[in-house]
Design an enzyme around this catalytic site. Structure first.
Site, PDB file in Angstrom:
ATOM      1  N   HIS A 161      23.778  12.938  45.349  1.00 19.59           N
ATOM      2  CA  HIS A 161      23.892  12.383  46.693  1.00 19.59           C
ATOM      3  C   HIS A 161      23.322  13.394  47.693  1.00 19.59           C
ATOM      4  O   HIS A 161      23.918  13.615  48.748  1.00 19.59           O
ATOM      5  CB  HIS A 161      25.350  12.040  47.015  1.00 19.59           C
TER       6      HIS A 161
ATOM      7  N   ASP B 211       1.523  16.794  45.008  1.00 22.38           N
ATOM      8  CA  ASP B 211       1.621  17.675  43.837  1.00 22.38           C
ATOM      9  C   ASP B 211       2.543  17.073  42.769  1.00 22.38           C
ATOM     10  O   ASP B 211       2.489  17.478  41.610  1.00 22.38           O
ATOM     11  CB  ASP B 211       2.203  19.040  44.244  1.00 22.38           C
TER      12      ASP B 211
ATOM     13  N   HIS C 205      22.402   3.741  48.357  1.00 22.73           N
ATOM     14  CA  HIS C 205      23.126   4.621  47.447  1.00 22.73           C
ATOM     15  C   HIS C 205      22.513   6.039  47.450  1.00 22.73           C
ATOM     16  O   HIS C 205      23.007   6.917  48.151  1.00 22.73           O
ATOM     17  CB  HIS C 205      23.139   3.986  46.052  1.00 22.73           C
TER      18      HIS C 205
ATOM     19  N   TYR D 262      -3.216  24.414  37.278  1.00 24.53           N
ATOM     20  CA  TYR D 262      -2.077  25.108  37.859  1.00 24.53           C
ATOM     21  C   TYR D 262      -1.197  25.648  36.741  1.00 24.53           C
ATOM     22  O   TYR D 262      -1.036  25.006  35.720  1.00 24.53           O
ATOM     23  CB  TYR D 262      -1.271  24.155  38.740  1.00 24.53           C
TER      24      TYR D 262
ATOM     25  N   HIS E 135      21.163  12.280  38.788  1.00 20.28           N
ATOM     26  CA  HIS E 135      21.588  11.487  39.946  1.00 20.28           C
ATOM     27  C   HIS E 135      22.383  12.389  40.880  1.00 20.28           C
ATOM     28  O   HIS E 135      23.269  13.113  40.430  1.00 20.28           O
ATOM     29  CB  HIS E 135      22.463  10.316  39.481  1.00 20.28           C
TER      30      HIS E 135
END
Lengths: 233, 233, 233, 233
Positions: free
Chosen positions: B98, B121, B172, B230, B96
């Site tokens: 910001h 992708d 948020h 890939y 998480h």
């Protein structure tokens, strides 16, 4: 053999330059170096982080896509490079990145107008953008068809790859080239800066017109014309 | 015991990566690492600056939120991680942050369209954005309800968390996950880059349409399909 | 004497932090540290580059603006700091910068709406912006009147400087404060990030509405309310 | 002889500062240092990367463009510098870059309004932008005519180059100057920051009005007026 060593070193150095010039995060970019005499090019191995690269890890291939030397799998974009070396005679290096300002123009599927002398110093034409690839071509051989799409775009627009050294693949991002691997990365950095300046310009005035033709021509010729006078040569 | 040591080290390393990838200023981000066998995860302690972290300072918890090991208070977002580990089977790391471009989309409460191959992708769907949490849920158990809100958003939209590894919590910011703590931070950096590219794209052309479906599918499959080609595997 | 030494060191350290957090180019920012007991504050000397600062070069003044210690001229903004220490009881540090995103909102003379939890974590109100100062006040005592303008803005809007620790002076830029010099710089960096996120948010959707009141309140209280549970205390 | 050594060193140092202040990529910028007594200036050699520069590589020229000392070709923009030293008496340093925010305003061919005190601290007028150069002038002697265009713009607008130390050449980019080479680079960095702040300001509110005249005047005078009180002198 010496040619191969040189190619590997050139490709290695140029791939590191992607990082130094901030043109890609993680492994999102690749450079190749081509030798027209032997018809062989060296390219970044697929998915390997830049700080784990060595000259030896570069993969050598011929223009039919056969591996000439190297233990790793070459970049997944290898066939695009291959087509461009085959069709755009004279180029010796190719760079592909996902640099964000160039990607923005590619995602919007818009050519970049010649808004100023920074652009004109490196080309007299707007940076072309391809069409989207059709479902058949995607199914067929995607990376090879990406090369074909670029070549076709240049043919349809009557562009000379010796003068226009940059292209945006619609919805994807930039490919740039030059007379060396190092020069192709330079053009990658130039394109990113031009794309950034063009976005900022549209923010100051969305109605901005391209630079007058006579100034475009002058800037191109002072760097690239028969009487060029920029630099030490 | 060895499992705990590994989890602490993985969580520690991944938290430092937030700083290296510039995804948060000060302490505005946290990563956890989960071991499905023991049902335990390690997470950043609350409010501690990244350069004061050690593997030992990570806090170990079980999926009921009981502290298994560790002297510090765990991240205030711990219950959100807990819900996601419980509900999204197979994930082993959660991040998480910001990061500002992802926050911008979350604050505007808009999903991020698939504008290009950089996005494709890493996923074939737009990045989902939740609704605002209601007053009852906020009062009840805010961080746990944030987890519920994410799970509910995925259920309502029929999304598979193994394929869509990113979400924007309205007003948020982003949560991302993956099959390791390191991979969850990678997805945090990818999301930030995608969000930046998408904003720049809208500046070039506010009417930009999403990438055609057949190109989205191709890019996803060359990296994640049964015949993915890939990387070095 | 020890108090003075501490103040000089705090002010010195906090001024260097302006540079580390990229809040100003050249000398375009200043921080002061205040001791309410002795009624003395230490502030950056005027026009001196950050890398030439030492703790000894800080200037000590009382709340009437008399120099208590120091050989250099104090910051030209000294009287603004002085007024704020006099009027906003409880604050012990003040930061002024010309950080570009905060300046943009100040130049547009717009308060910054509470678009998300990053903002709500640091305050429940929009960041206020003053009016332009009138010609009489400018002629009278410009920096002192800048302080008065801020105080008046807070009075008119009924804002509590212990809860709203940031202000934009119209056409000029941000002042931020806190219970230490270090905290005032932290609020300067927070404000810049909030202002950047808010501009990016408006680019995604110019019609974005503020965060619902119940989420704003929750985020403020989990960090600053009587039952705050963020961090290690 | 000592004068020449000093000029070379000043020009060398100021050219490196272009890089430190991030005002140009590759070789896209040049600075010169002028000595009015001897009528000689030192300038960057053409196309040489900043990290290969030495004081000895600087080229010395007189105001008729004759090389006084130096083995390399001078910057291709040399004649523009030459005209400005001849026509703007009192200036001792000139900087030219392609910094992207300043280029954006130049490409949009718009003067930069005085939106705030950051601008007013360095000048009371909007940053002027020239017209496009006509085809005749381009053919004649491009770089010399660029100098003439700047001088003419200042004459037509009645601007004093001692007070307005910056100009945007339409479609090209910024030239800045000052009473030393170092000061001209400082003005280059200030211009870039002002141009960035102005673009961000228009994003917050496209209708933003310039700063009231009495605040502009106050900010200029506290730094540059007869009773200036900023800094240590």
């Amino acid at each position: 053999m010496d040619t191969y060593k040189t190619l590997r070193e050139e490709a290695f150095e140029a791939n590191l330059e992607i990082k130094r010039q901030n043109l890609a995060i993680y492994t999102w970019g690749n450079v190749s170096a081509f030798d027209p005499c032997s018809g062989v090019f060296a390219i970044k191995p697929s998915g390997v982080p830049y700080d784990e690269l060595t000259p030896e890890s570069m993969v050598l291939l011929d223009l039919d896509g056969r591996i000439v030397e190297g233990k790793l799998k070459p970049s997944s974009d290898t066939k695009t490079h291959q087509v461009l070396y085959r069709e755009f005679s004279g180029i010796k290096g190719i760079t592909h990145t996902h640099s964000p300002y160039a990607v923005a123009w590619a995602q919007a599927k818009k050519p970049v107008p010649v808004f100023g002398t920074t652009h004109a110093d490196h080309g007299t034409e707007e940076i072309p953008c391809t069409e989207f690839m059709g479902p058949e071509a995607v199914k067929n051989d995607y990376e090879l068809e990406t090369g074909n799409l670029i070549v076709e775009t240049f043919r349809n627009k009557g562009l000379n790859p010796a003068h226009v050294t940059m292209v945006l693949v619609a919805g994807h991002g930039p490919f740039t080239w030059g007379d060396s691997a190092a020069r192709s990365v330079y053009h990658g950095a130039v394109l990113e800066e031009i794309c950034k300046m063009a976005i900022l310009t549209l923010r100051v005035d969305p109605q901005t017109k391209p630079l007058p033709e006579h100034i475009i021509k002058k800037h191109w010729e002072r760097k690239h014309g028969p009487n060029a006078y920029y630099g030490q040569k």
